[in-house]
Design a protein around this motif. Structure first.
Motif, PDB file in Angstrom:
ATOM      1  N   ASP A 250       0.841  -1.205   0.000  1.00  0.00           N
ATOM      2  CA  ASP A 250       0.000   0.000   0.000  1.00  0.00           C
ATOM      3  C   ASP A 250       0.877   1.256   0.000  1.00  0.00           C
ATOM      4  O   ASP A 250       0.574   2.233  -0.686  1.00  0.00           O
ATOM      5  CB  ASP A 250      -0.900   0.019   1.246  1.00  0.00           C
ATOM      6  CG  ASP A 250      -1.909  -1.110   1.232  1.00  0.00           C
ATOM      7  OD1 ASP A 250      -2.338  -1.506   0.130  1.00  0.00           O
ATOM      8  OD2 ASP A 250      -2.244  -1.623   2.321  1.00  0.00           O
ATOM      9  N   ILE A 251       1.937   1.222   0.796  1.00  0.00           N
ATOM     10  CA  ILE A 251       2.840   2.377   0.928  1.00  0.00           C
ATOM     11  C   ILE A 251       4.271   1.905   0.708  1.00  0.00           C
ATOM     12  O   ILE A 251       4.713   0.929   1.306  1.00  0.00           O
ATOM     13  CB  ILE A 251       2.725   3.027   2.331  1.00  0.00           C
ATOM     14  CG1 ILE A 251       1.280   3.467   2.615  1.00  0.00           C
ATOM     15  CG2 ILE A 251       3.703   4.198   2.473  1.00  0.00           C
ATOM     16  CD1 ILE A 251       0.763   4.607   1.752  1.00  0.00           C
ATOM     17  N   LYS A 252       4.980   2.628  -0.160  1.00  0.00           N
ATOM     18  CA  LYS A 252       6.385   2.316  -0.428  1.00  0.00           C
ATOM     19  C   LYS A 252       7.247   3.442   0.136  1.00  0.00           C
ATOM     20  O   LYS A 252       7.013   4.620  -0.156  1.00  0.00           O
ATOM     21  CB  LYS A 252       6.604   2.159  -1.930  1.00  0.00           C
ATOM     22  CG  LYS A 252       7.854   1.395  -2.275  1.00  0.00           C
ATOM     23  CD  LYS A 252       7.845   0.978  -3.736  1.00  0.00           C
ATOM     24  CE  LYS A 252       9.121   0.226  -4.061  1.00  0.00           C
ATOM     25  NZ  LYS A 252       9.223  -0.088  -5.490  1.00  0.00           N
ATOM     26  N   ILE A 253       8.225   3.064   0.957  1.00  0.00           N
ATOM     27  CA  ILE A 253       9.060   4.045   1.670  1.00  0.00           C
ATOM     28  C   ILE A 253      10.502   3.934   1.172  1.00  0.00           C
ATOM     29  O   ILE A 253      11.016   2.822   0.995  1.00  0.00           O
ATOM     30  CB  ILE A 253       8.987   3.790   3.196  1.00  0.00           C
ATOM     31  CG1 ILE A 253       7.545   4.016   3.680  1.00  0.00           C
ATOM     32  CG2 ILE A 253       9.960   4.682   3.956  1.00  0.00           C
ATOM     33  CD1 ILE A 253       7.098   3.038   4.728  1.00  0.00           C
ATOM     34  N   HIS A 254      11.098   5.081   0.928  1.00  0.00           N
ATOM     35  CA  HIS A 254      12.472   5.115   0.412  1.00  0.00           C
ATOM     36  C   HIS A 254      13.390   5.764   1.455  1.00  0.00           C
ATOM     37  O   HIS A 254      13.134   6.880   1.910  1.00  0.00           O
ATOM     38  CB  HIS A 254      12.518   5.916  -0.890  1.00  0.00           C
ATOM     39  CG  HIS A 254      13.863   5.953  -1.531  1.00  0.00           C
ATOM     40  ND1 HIS A 254      14.393   4.887  -2.225  1.00  0.00           N
ATOM     41  CD2 HIS A 254      14.795   6.931  -1.576  1.00  0.00           C
ATOM     42  CE1 HIS A 254      15.594   5.209  -2.673  1.00  0.00           C
ATOM     43  NE2 HIS A 254      15.857   6.443  -2.294  1.00  0.00           N
ATOM     44  N   ILE A 255      14.436   5.039   1.826  1.00  0.00           N
ATOM     45  CA  ILE A 255      15.439   5.538   2.790  1.00  0.00           C
ATOM     46  C   ILE A 255      16.716   5.873   2.023  1.00  0.00           C
ATOM     47  O   ILE A 255      17.244   5.023   1.279  1.00  0.00           O
ATOM     48  CB  ILE A 255      15.755   4.444   3.856  1.00  0.00           C
ATOM     49  CG1 ILE A 255      14.490   4.027   4.605  1.00  0.00           C
ATOM     50  CG2 ILE A 255      16.863   4.905   4.801  1.00  0.00           C
ATOM     51  CD1 ILE A 255      13.863   5.081   5.468  1.00  0.00           C
ATOM     52  N   HIS A 256      17.197   7.091   2.183  1.00  0.00           N
ATOM     53  CA  HIS A 256      18.416   7.526   1.491  1.00  0.00           C
ATOM     54  C   HIS A 256      19.383   8.088   2.528  1.00  0.00           C
ATOM     55  O   HIS A 256      19.040   9.012   3.266  1.00  0.00           O
ATOM     56  CB  HIS A 256      18.066   8.600   0.455  1.00  0.00           C
ATOM     57  CG  HIS A 256      19.224   9.026  -0.394  1.00  0.00           C
ATOM     58  ND1 HIS A 256      20.117   9.997  -0.008  1.00  0.00           N
ATOM     59  CD2 HIS A 256      19.640   8.593  -1.614  1.00  0.00           C
ATOM     60  CE1 HIS A 256      21.017  10.158  -0.966  1.00  0.00           C
ATOM     61  NE2 HIS A 256      20.754   9.311  -1.952  1.00  0.00           N
ATOM     62  N   ILE A 257      20.573   7.500   2.615  1.00  0.00           N
ATOM     63  CA  ILE A 257      21.600   8.003   3.545  1.00  0.00           C
ATOM     64  C   ILE A 257      22.803   8.443   2.723  1.00  0.00           C
ATOM     65  O   ILE A 257      23.398   7.646   1.981  1.00  0.00           O
ATOM     66  CB  ILE A 257      22.022   6.930   4.573  1.00  0.00           C
ATOM     67  CG1 ILE A 257      20.818   6.445   5.379  1.00  0.00           C
ATOM     68  CG2 ILE A 257      23.093   7.504   5.519  1.00  0.00           C
ATOM     69  CD1 ILE A 257      21.114   5.258   6.289  1.00  0.00           C
TER      70      ILE A 257
ATOM     71  N   PHE B 290       0.674   6.710  -5.293  1.00  0.00           N
ATOM     72  CA  PHE B 290      -0.021   7.796  -4.575  1.00  0.00           C
ATOM     73  C   PHE B 290      -1.531   7.560  -4.481  1.00  0.00           C
ATOM     74  O   PHE B 290      -2.205   8.173  -3.651  1.00  0.00           O
ATOM     75  CB  PHE B 290       0.288   9.169  -5.188  1.00  0.00           C
ATOM     76  CG  PHE B 290      -0.129   9.334  -6.630  1.00  0.00           C
ATOM     77  CD1 PHE B 290      -1.469   9.407  -6.999  1.00  0.00           C
ATOM     78  CD2 PHE B 290       0.829   9.445  -7.627  1.00  0.00           C
ATOM     79  CE1 PHE B 290      -1.849   9.569  -8.317  1.00  0.00           C
ATOM     80  CE2 PHE B 290       0.461   9.600  -8.960  1.00  0.00           C
ATOM     81  CZ  PHE B 290      -0.879   9.667  -9.299  1.00  0.00           C
ATOM     82  N   GLU B 291      -2.061   6.658  -5.321  1.00  0.00           N
ATOM     83  CA  GLU B 291      -3.497   6.357  -5.254  1.00  0.00           C
ATOM     84  C   GLU B 291      -3.875   5.632  -3.957  1.00  0.00           C
ATOM     85  O   GLU B 291      -5.054   5.580  -3.601  1.00  0.00           O
ATOM     86  CB  GLU B 291      -3.920   5.524  -6.467  1.00  0.00           C
ATOM     87  CG  GLU B 291      -3.820   6.293  -7.784  1.00  0.00           C
ATOM     88  CD  GLU B 291      -4.153   5.431  -8.986  1.00  0.00           C
ATOM     89  OE1 GLU B 291      -5.257   4.853  -9.022  1.00  0.00           O
ATOM     90  OE2 GLU B 291      -3.311   5.325  -9.904  1.00  0.00           O
ATOM     91  N   ASN B 292      -2.864   5.095  -3.252  1.00  0.00           N
ATOM     92  CA  ASN B 292      -3.110   4.447  -1.948  1.00  0.00           C
ATOM     93  C   ASN B 292      -2.948   5.414  -0.766  1.00  0.00           C
ATOM     94  O   ASN B 292      -3.202   5.019   0.366  1.00  0.00           O
ATOM     95  CB  ASN B 292      -2.130   3.287  -1.741  1.00  0.00           C
ATOM     96  CG  ASN B 292      -2.279   2.203  -2.785  1.00  0.00           C
ATOM     97  OD1 ASN B 292      -3.349   2.011  -3.332  1.00  0.00           O
ATOM     98  ND2 ASN B 292      -1.196   1.495  -3.060  1.00  0.00           N
ATOM     99  N   TRP B 293      -2.490   6.630  -1.026  1.00  0.00           N
ATOM    100  CA  TRP B 293      -2.211   7.555   0.075  1.00  0.00           C
ATOM    101  C   TRP B 293      -3.507   8.066   0.693  1.00  0.00           C
ATOM    102  O   TRP B 293      -4.532   8.192   0.018  1.00  0.00           O
ATOM    103  CB  TRP B 293      -1.366   8.730  -0.410  1.00  0.00           C
ATOM    104  CG  TRP B 293       0.034   8.334  -0.819  1.00  0.00           C
ATOM    105  CD1 TRP B 293       0.549   7.073  -0.923  1.00  0.00           C
ATOM    106  CD2 TRP B 293       1.085   9.226  -1.180  1.00  0.00           C
ATOM    107  NE1 TRP B 293       1.866   7.114  -1.321  1.00  0.00           N
ATOM    108  CE2 TRP B 293       2.225   8.426  -1.490  1.00  0.00           C
ATOM    109  CE3 TRP B 293       1.196  10.613  -1.274  1.00  0.00           C
ATOM    110  CZ2 TRP B 293       3.444   8.975  -1.882  1.00  0.00           C
ATOM    111  CZ3 TRP B 293       2.412  11.171  -1.670  1.00  0.00           C
ATOM    112  CH2 TRP B 293       3.518  10.359  -1.962  1.00  0.00           C
TER     113      TRP B 293
END
Length: 388
Positions: A140-147, A229-232
């Motif tokens: 449902d939600i995809k999260i991106h971690i950038h370090i 974004f349609e799941n937000w």
């Protein structure tokens, strides 16, 4: 009215400038190029528009938190401070991917994504005694971690599946060109639908389809079934359709020829199927032709753009193959501009034509050159001496 916020569009190395130009023409503000990405500002409606219309973006990220982190404990705490229940339901699903460029973190990106996932799950466990499930395939939600060095950026991925997955390609050949790269090459060539276009080694037709969409100003991802974004929780369906309709109204009709050749009947069949999938059969013709036995049969200025086989795809004499490309272009295609992409940079010397541009670009993990040849009617000198 929605407020502006910062976003990041990711892309292929070598296409940052093309993507920045696309964003500016679309109406983005504060556009700044970075490595394989472009930063910009816009509102919610613009985020929808960027996903539907951008040709050279891989995904559109919306940063929601930025903070300094020096170790995995800092990372865990920073992620825990996000109010995740405003973004994700405890009954929902999520996935995390991570990119790490930091000496402070010796763990690989996969481990960092697992650590981040644990922090999000623990947030819900602490608050609700229940955690959302991880779904790597269709979250449902995809999260991106950038370090990067000591800076952590947590973003929501508004695209979901990579934007190169346009939704039209059902049939492919060996090593088909990525749709984002194909669109980038067409835009780099300067082709905008105001002259003929030929791909003389068209494979499954990706360059032809992207060229036709550019020529007719058809939004790149109009055939996509879904964006993340349609799941937000703040998704505005009415706004989405207003944006989509405004883009569809800007479609125009190009009246120049767009043609593909391939010597393999199987490739011609696949290309035609993909063209039908993209609803572009009235704009593109594909023919069973060996380029080396061909000549220009259209009148007027023409862009020739192709991705000849190279690397593992080429089990023939490289020297003869590239010499034949040069001979065919020189003798058969006057008053044309030819562009080709190759990772076999040393092979280009066998073409026997002078390049007027050489652009470094990546095709997957391969370092390539995208080169331009100007093909005149007779010599360059003769062309200059012809009176107006």
């Amino acid at each position: 009215m929605d407020k502006d916020f910062k976003m990041v569009a990711t892309t292929i190395s070598g296409l940052e400038g093309v993507l920045a130009d696309e964003l500016k023409k679309l109406g983005a503000r504060d556009v700044n190029e970075a490595i394989r990405s472009v930063y910009f500002r816009g509102d919610k409606g613009f985020m929808y528009k960027a996903n539907i219309a951008l040709r050279t973006a891989i995904r559109i990220l919306k940063p929601i938190k930025r903070s300094k982190v020096f170790d995995e404990e800092d990372l865990y705490e920073a992620i825990q401070r996000v109010k995740w229940d405003r973004i994700l339901d405890v009954e929902g699903t999520f996935a995390v991917d991570a990119v790490v460029y930091s000496r402070n973190f010796t763990s690989n990106s996969h481990y960092i994504s697992l650590k981040s996932k644990d922090a999000i799950a623990d947030y819900f466990m602490f608050k609700y005694k229940k955690r959302p499930n991880v779904d790597l395939k269709d979250p449902d939600i995809k999260i991106h971690i950038h370090i990067h060095k000591e800076w952590l950026t947590i973003s929501l991925d508004s695209s979901g599946n990579s934007l190169h997955k346009r939704g039209y390609r059902s049939a492919t050949n060996i090593a088909p060109i990525n749709e984002v790269l194909a669109a980038g090459l067409v835009l780099l060539s300067g082709y905008r639908g105001e002259e003929n276009f030929i791909d003389p080694m068209c494979g499954s037709g990706t360059l032809l389809i992207e060229a036709a969409m550019i020529a007719n100003n058809i939004p790149a991802n109009i055939n996509r079934k879904h964006f993340a974004f349609e799941n937000w929780k703040d998704y505005d369906e009415d706004l989405y359709f207003v944006i989509q309709d405004s883009l569809l109204k800007k479609i125009r009709n190009s009246h120049f020829k767009i043609m593909g050749f391939d010597k393999a009947p199987s490739a011609v069949k696949k290309a035609r199927q993909n063209i039908i999938n993209a609803n572009l059969e009235e704009f593109i013709g594909v023919h069973h032709v060996n380029f080396f036995n061909s000549k220009k049969e259209v009148f007027g200025k023409t862009t020739i753009l192709f991705n000849p086989p190279y690397g593992e795809r080429l089990n023939i004499n490289v020297e003869d193959f590239y010499r034949s490309i040069g001979d065919t272009l020189k003798h058969g295609y006057p008053n044309s501009t030819a562009w080709l992409i190759t990772s076999d940079i040393s092979a280009l010397k066998h073409v026997g034509l002078r390049t007027s541009k050489r652009i470094p670009i990546k095709n997957a993990d391969l370092d390539c050159r995208f080169v331009k040849y100007e093909l005149y009617e007779g010599s360059k000198k003769q062309k200059k001496e012809v009176p107006n």
